[in-house]
Design a protein around this motif. Structure first.
Motif, PDB file in Angstrom:
ATOM      1  N   ILE A  25      -4.178  16.787  -3.501  1.00 50.58           N
ATOM      2  CA  ILE A  25      -5.143  17.127  -2.461  1.00 50.58           C
ATOM      3  C   ILE A  25      -5.886  15.919  -1.902  1.00 50.58           C
ATOM      4  O   ILE A  25      -6.441  16.000  -0.806  1.00 50.58           O
ATOM      5  CB  ILE A  25      -6.148  18.193  -2.943  1.00 50.58           C
ATOM      6  N   CYS A  26      -5.902  14.808  -2.612  1.00 48.52           N
ATOM      7  CA  CYS A  26      -6.514  13.608  -2.043  1.00 48.52           C
ATOM      8  C   CYS A  26      -5.765  13.219  -0.771  1.00 48.52           C
ATOM      9  O   CYS A  26      -6.369  12.974   0.273  1.00 48.52           O
ATOM     10  CB  CYS A  26      -6.504  12.463  -3.054  1.00 48.52           C
ATOM     11  N   HIS A  27      -4.456  13.200  -0.857  1.00 49.75           N
ATOM     12  CA  HIS A  27      -3.660  12.854   0.314  1.00 49.75           C
ATOM     13  C   HIS A  27      -3.685  13.952   1.377  1.00 49.75           C
ATOM     14  O   HIS A  27      -3.709  13.664   2.578  1.00 49.75           O
ATOM     15  CB  HIS A  27      -2.210  12.541  -0.089  1.00 49.75           C
ATOM     16  N   SER A  28      -3.657  15.197   0.952  1.00 49.24           N
ATOM     17  CA  SER A  28      -3.625  16.272   1.951  1.00 49.24           C
ATOM     18  C   SER A  28      -4.920  16.291   2.768  1.00 49.24           C
ATOM     19  O   SER A  28      -4.890  16.543   3.981  1.00 49.24           O
ATOM     20  CB  SER A  28      -3.386  17.634   1.287  1.00 49.24           C
ATOM     21  N   HIS A  47      -5.998   5.366   6.532  1.00 50.32           N
ATOM     22  CA  HIS A  47      -5.486   6.244   5.470  1.00 50.32           C
ATOM     23  C   HIS A  47      -5.953   5.824   4.081  1.00 50.32           C
ATOM     24  O   HIS A  47      -6.432   6.655   3.299  1.00 50.32           O
ATOM     25  CB  HIS A  47      -3.956   6.277   5.529  1.00 50.32           C
ATOM     26  N   GLY A  48      -5.824   4.547   3.768  1.00 49.06           N
ATOM     27  CA  GLY A  48      -6.221   4.088   2.438  1.00 49.06           C
ATOM     28  C   GLY A  48      -7.703   4.262   2.185  1.00 49.06           C
ATOM     29  O   GLY A  48      -8.127   4.597   1.074  1.00 49.06           O
ATOM     30  N   LEU A  49      -8.514   4.058   3.226  1.00 51.72           N
ATOM     31  CA  LEU A  49      -9.960   4.227   3.090  1.00 51.72           C
ATOM     32  C   LEU A  49     -10.318   5.695   2.886  1.00 51.72           C
ATOM     33  O   LEU A  49     -11.177   6.016   2.046  1.00 51.72           O
ATOM     34  CB  LEU A  49     -10.675   3.668   4.315  1.00 51.72           C
ATOM     35  N   GLY A  77       0.760  -1.235   0.000  1.00 52.24           N
ATOM     36  CA  GLY A  77       0.000   0.000   0.000  1.00 52.24           C
ATOM     37  C   GLY A  77       0.789   1.282   0.000  1.00 52.24           C
ATOM     38  O   GLY A  77       0.678   2.087  -0.911  1.00 52.24           O
ATOM     39  N   THR A  78       1.630   1.487   0.996  1.00 51.79           N
ATOM     40  CA  THR A  78       2.187   2.825   1.195  1.00 51.79           C
ATOM     41  C   THR A  78       3.321   3.168   0.235  1.00 51.79           C
ATOM     42  O   THR A  78       3.554   4.335  -0.042  1.00 51.79           O
ATOM     43  CB  THR A  78       2.708   2.989   2.636  1.00 51.79           C
ATOM     44  N   ASP A 108      -5.090   2.656  -1.600  1.00 52.98           N
ATOM     45  CA  ASP A 108      -4.062   3.680  -1.385  1.00 52.98           C
ATOM     46  C   ASP A 108      -3.063   3.671  -2.540  1.00 52.98           C
ATOM     47  O   ASP A 108      -2.636   4.720  -3.017  1.00 52.98           O
ATOM     48  CB  ASP A 108      -3.345   3.410  -0.056  1.00 52.98           C
ATOM     49  N   VAL A 109      -2.716   2.480  -3.022  1.00 52.09           N
ATOM     50  CA  VAL A 109      -1.822   2.367  -4.186  1.00 52.09           C
ATOM     51  C   VAL A 109      -2.459   3.046  -5.398  1.00 52.09           C
ATOM     52  O   VAL A 109      -1.796   3.804  -6.125  1.00 52.09           O
ATOM     53  CB  VAL A 109      -1.516   0.892  -4.516  1.00 52.09           C
TER      54      VAL A 109
END
Length: 372
Positions: free
Chosen positions: A243-246, A259-261, A123-124, A176-177
């Motif tokens: 911005i998805c991650h932020s 986080h992935g969800l 994932g990360t 998340d990937v």
């Protein structure tokens, strides 16, 4: 100037742990997830370390690594003064190891000879990136430590280590990937090299993740997902994210959404938002066609809609909540914190990579879309 620097030696396959056989007469600090001690997975890894090595285990790892746990690890680092560190586990464990290294080397004024990452989730991509995301629980915020020095020297992708992960972890980490790949594809620092890595990761996750979720012990599929995770990590380590991650970082910090969800909930809406840009839409369109998710005769806008529906379908097949309400978070709690989420998202290290600079209102609207 475009660049792709891959300082990490990557070994993949069921025999990849044999790389550890060469380590002799070294002080080793292993950092692993709290549930790994006494597990068959950890015993398998340890069996590859010769008796001539001195091995110390630190397993006080928590999700979204809190500073207090990291500093406990730094105290162990100061005592051991390791020549080699091995981070084993999911993103939190490898990020914890990176952060311990970051502070520990400064404290003892001594650099590691080698830093090895062995991910047990797909994932990360942390095994090939320069970033450790840590949490300041007193302030209720997540922040990244970003230093090229933190990129592991060696990444070992052993697919059987992933098989014991719960189905939810397979789903969330795999999505998340997909987020890493789709964000890095259109990030501001993307180039031909990162595009190739991102496109292949999109193709693999879109077509193999649900199979890995349904049949968790298929080694071939697990290895493909594991390698796609690494490829997406290589892509975003150079290209950046967005911005998805932020936003997802803030949802994790405030509401403890995995986080992935959090990324998966936001991803279809952010793909549509970024797809307003013609160049971005074209890049999405090409990747969608290459992943066999839509016909090249369709317009880019229709291809993006196909991708949105496909992500929602994947989430449904893997029993992922699609909204914060489905996850158990009340609408009023989100709305009460929406200004905090937006302000901290804008300060997040992933925010500048987004191809479009959103307004505060646009960020709020993206959050509102996933409330219920």
């Amino acid at each position: 100037m475009e660049q792709l620097i891959i300082p990490t030696k990557i070994y993949s396959g069921t025999d990849s742990l044999s790389v550890l056989d060469t380590i002799q007469n070294s002080r080793i600090l292993m950092v692993c997830d709290s549930f790994l001690p006494e597990s068959d997975s950890l015993k398998n890894i340890q069996s590859h370390l010769a008796p001539s090595n001195s091995v110390t285990l630190f397993s006080d790892v928590k999700p979204d690594p809190p500073l207090e746990n990291i500093m406990a690890g730094v105290a162990v680092f100061e005592t051991v003064k390791p020549a080699i560190m091995i981070g084993i586990g999911g993103g939190s464990a490898i990020d914890t190891a990176k952060a311990i290294r970051f502070f520990g080397e400064k404290l003892v004024d001594q650099s590691l000879e080698s830093f090895i990452a062995i991910p047990t989730t797909s994932g990360t991509g942390s095994e090939v990136t320069n970033t450790a995301v840590v949490s300041d629980t007193k302030k209720g915020v997540k922040f990244p430590i970003i230093r090229d020095h933190l990129i592991p020297d060696i990444a070992i992708l052993e697919p059987t280590l992933v098989m014991s992960a719960p189905k939810s972890v397979t789903a969330f980490s795999g999505l998340d990937v997909l987020t890493h790949a789709l964000e890095s594809l259109v990030a501001k620092d993307a180039n031909l090299f990162t595009d190739a890595l991102a496109e292949k990761a999109i193709d693999t996750i879109a077509n193999q993740l649900v199979s890995a979720y349904q049949v968790g012990d298929d080694v071939k599929t697990r290895q493909m997902i594991h390698e796609a995770s690494c490829a997406a990590g290589l892509a975003f380590n150079t290209a950046g994210l967005g911005i998805c991650h932020s936003l997802a970082h803030q949802l994790g910090a405030k509401f403890h959404v995995p986080h992935g969800l959090a990324n998966a909930m936001l991803l279809p809406h952010i793909v549509a938002f970024n797809g307003q840009d013609k160049t971005v839409a074209e890049k999405y369109g090409k990747a969608i066609v290459k992943a066999h998710l839509g016909s090249p005769t369709l317009s880019d806008n229709l291809l993006i809609k196909r991708l949105q529906k496909y992500i929602f379908a994947m989430m449904r097949e893997m029993n992922c909540p699609k909204t914060l309400k489905d996850f158990g978070i009340k609408e009023k709690d989100v709305l009460e914190n929406i200004d905090w989420i937006v302000s901290h998202a804008k300060e997040d290290g992933t925010f500048p990579g987004n191809p479009i600079v959103p307004t505060d209102d646009e960020l709020k609207q993206l959050i509102i879309k996933i409330i219920k």
